[in-house]
Design an enzyme around this catalytic site. Structure first.
Site, short mmCIF file in Angstrom:
data_model
loop_
_atom_site.label_atom_id
_atom_site.label_comp_id
_atom_site.label_asym_id
_atom_site.label_seq_id
_atom_site.Cartn_x
_atom_site.Cartn_y
_atom_site.Cartn_z
N LYS A 1 37.79 37.97 36.59
CA LYS A 1 38.53 39.06 35.94
C LYS A 1 40.02 38.78 35.93
CE LYS A 1 38.25 43.27 34.35
NZ LYS A 1 39.26 42.87 33.36
N SER B 1 40.02 48.79 36.08
CA SER B 1 39.23 47.93 35.18
C SER B 1 37.79 47.82 35.69
CB SER B 1 39.82 46.52 35.13
OG SER B 1 40.85 46.45 34.18
N LYS C 1 42.67 34.32 34.44
CA LYS C 1 43.85 34.77 33.70
C LYS C 1 43.95 34.00 32.42
CE LYS C 1 47.51 37.47 34.38
NZ LYS C 1 47.52 38.64 35.27
N ASP D 1 38.54 44.95 47.54
CA ASP D 1 37.09 45.07 47.46
C ASP D 1 36.58 45.34 46.05
OD1 ASP D 1 36.04 44.45 49.91
OD2 ASP D 1 36.44 46.44 50.74
N HIS E 1 33.10 33.00 42.85
CA HIS E 1 32.25 33.38 43.99
C HIS E 1 31.67 34.78 43.77
CE1 HIS E 1 35.88 35.49 45.14
NE2 HIS E 1 35.23 36.11 46.09
N ARG E 2 32.34 35.55 42.91
CA ARG E 2 31.80 36.82 42.41
C ARG E 2 31.95 36.76 40.89
NH1 ARG E 2 30.54 37.77 46.97
NH2 ARG E 2 31.36 39.31 48.44
N LYS F 1 43.60 39.24 44.86
CA LYS F 1 43.78 40.68 44.62
C LYS F 1 42.43 41.40 44.69
CE LYS F 1 46.69 41.24 41.20
NZ LYS F 1 47.23 41.40 39.84
N1 GLU Z 1 46.64 42.11 34.18
C1 GLU Z 1 46.38 42.98 35.28
C2 GLU Z 1 46.65 42.27 36.59
O1 GLU Z 1 47.40 41.32 36.64
C3 GLU Z 1 45.00 43.62 35.20
C4 GLU Z 1 43.83 42.70 35.30
C5 GLU Z 1 42.51 43.36 35.03
O2 GLU Z 1 42.45 44.57 34.90
O3 GLU Z 1 41.51 42.62 34.94
O4 GLU Z 1 46.22 42.68 37.63
#
Ligand code: GLU
Length: 473
Positions: free
Chosen positions: A73, A366, A109, A102, A68-69, A97
């Site tokens: 990540k 990140s 993952k 935001d 949706h975005r 998360k």
């Molecule tokens: N692996 C980290 C997490 O579980 C960082 C993920 C990220 O920075 O994209 O939040």
């Protein structure tokens, strides 16, 4: 496939049960809830790599929970225990998360079944580069759509191999360096990314202790100073969190649980010294100034104020939740408390600050790294000297009126902002805002009784809103 038995939920089911509590609390349309919970796409790869003259086949996954975005990540985990259910659950955790803090990303993952300690550097490089090819060619790696980061078993080194492989595949992509975050600073990374998750845990706890009602509900008083903390796992996250909480905030790290045993010292363990000892001896055993015991998981049940699980998922479960004596649990790992344990802890009035909030520091920084990569300039580069000059002029005027300032005060006031200052400021602001939002939900919705449900209420509402906005519902 989910590891379900009659008595035990899989990681995905456990997470979905938690999300369902939030869905019920806000009366969200179940069809939207189903759409939010579903994993959007999943790639499984099996690829051969020749190691010491013999071909080995590796299995890995990349799950994209939501788009949706964009980009989606989330980290890449190297572990012999990783499986599809775990990757899907953690991709979903990334979606929630990002929404809570935001960060305008979807959730993803990746994981590879491998014990990194069994391979040397060159072998790991070969394996990582081959995994990267699989991900890129199948559309699961690009600065615009899917951006990995470090997770358990991976770090800056693996991220720079990923970035370099991607660059050679797509040299015409001007943003190639943004295809992955958590890179070394000299290779497109950002200051403060390595410490970010641990620093975020510290900011989360600092903000918690600013809210007297929340502190009282957890049967505590005062601030972090003097609080007895037990930390499980002294990896990147646990180490940074324990270091900052003890060195900056005055907490006492009374126990550290590691793979090979537990260290205990009621007066507080010196984390930096322990970290150096572990680097040298590859074990906590024999560390002076603390008592060593082999029974590591029993220490989770130790009498303390704050328990910080910073290792694996499922550590606090139906079998030990009744025995936990901590007043507050700050989930620095992903999924350390199972659904059933969560219910037990709630009944026992043990406050839990959830993973989707507490460990969000990594993805927050990140996000900053990704923006830095897209803008092709280090934060603070344009304004640092300008600010410093301005501040020097102001301090000169101050000194004309007030007399000479002490050297420390003067250098503090004249300092021009640099990247690390901006990263920490952005991280702190984000962690504080998210806590206040969660606390607001907790205080205003009578059906919400815990921080985890409050966090999922926020996440689900934001994701549902964006689904409505783009016309999916
Ligand atoms: N692996 C980290 C997490 O579980 C960082 C993920 C990220 O920075 O994209 O939040």
């Amino acid at each position: 496939m989910p590891k379900t038995t009659l008595t035990q939920y899989s990681f995905c089911q456990s997470l979905n049960n938690m999300v369902d509590r939030a869905v019920k609390a806000i009366g969200l349309d179940p069809r939207i809830a189903e759409a939010i919970k579903a994993c959007n796409s999943l790639l499984q790869v099996r690829f051969p790599v020749k190691i010491k003259g013999r071909t080995q086949v590796f299995t890995g996954w990349r799950a994209t929970h939501s788009t949706h975005r964009l980009p989606a990540k989330g980290g890449i985990r190297y572990s012999p225990k990783v499986d599809q259910d775990e990757i899907e659950a953690m991709a979903a955790l990334m979606t929630y998360k990002c929404a809570i803090v935001d960060v305008p990303f979807g959730g993803s993952k990746g994981g590879l079944i491998i014990d990194p300690s069994k391979y040397d550097r060159d072998e790991l490089q070969l394996i990582t580069r081959r995994f990267t090819l699989e991900l890129a060619r199948k559309g699961f790696l690009s600065p615009a759509t899917n951006v990995p980061a470090p997770d358990m078993g991976t770090g800056e080194r693996e991220m720079s191999w990923i970035a370099d492989t991607y660059k050679h595949l797509y040299p015409e992509d001007i943003n190639h360096i943004a295809c992955v975050t958590g890179k070394p600073v000299h290779h497109g990374g950002i200051q403060g990314r390595r410490e970010a998750t641990g620093r975020g845990v510290e900011y989360a706890l600092q903000e918690f202790f600013r809210h007297k009602d929340a502190v009282k509900a957890a049967r505590m008083s005062g601030g972090i100073e003097g609080k007895r903390i037990v930390v499980q796992g002294l990896g990147n996250v646990g180490y940074a969190a324990a270091k900052f909480l003890s060195e900056t905030d005055g907490a006492k790290i009374i126990a550290v649980l590691e793979r090979d045993g537990v260290l205990y010292n009621p007066d507080g363990i010196k984390i930096e010294a322990l970290h150096n000892y572990m680097l040298e001896h590859k074990s906590v055993k024999g560390f002076p100034e603390a008592v060593f015991s082999k029974k590591n998981t029993a220490a989770l049940e130790m009498e303390c104020d704050i328990l910080i699980p910073a290792a694996f998922e499922g550590q606090i479960h139906a079998g030990n939740a009744e025995n936990i004596k901590a007043k507050l649990i700050a989930e620095a790992a992903n999924g350390p408390v199972t659904y059933k344990a969560d219910r037990i802890l709630q009944k026992r009035h043990i406050t839990v600050l959830p993973d989707v909030y507490v460990n969000a520091g990594g993805v927050i920084v990140s996000y900053f790294e990704w923006i830095r990569n897209l803008s092709h300039i280090r934060f603070g580069r344009m304004q640092r000297r300008y600010e410093q000059l301005r501040n020097e002029r102001i301090t000169t005027i101050m000194e004309d009126h007030m007399g000479t300032l002490a050297e420390g005060v003067k250098s503090d006031l004249t300092h021009g902002v640099d990247e690390i200052d901006l990263v920490r400021s952005g991280l702190e602001d984000t962690m504080r805002n998210a806590f206040q939002e969660m606390n607001g939900v907790l205080l205003s919705n009578r059906k919400v009784r815990d921080f985890r449900t409050a966090a999922f209420v926020i996440a689900v509402q934001k994701i549902a809103r964006s689904y409505l906005d783009i016309g999916i519902y």
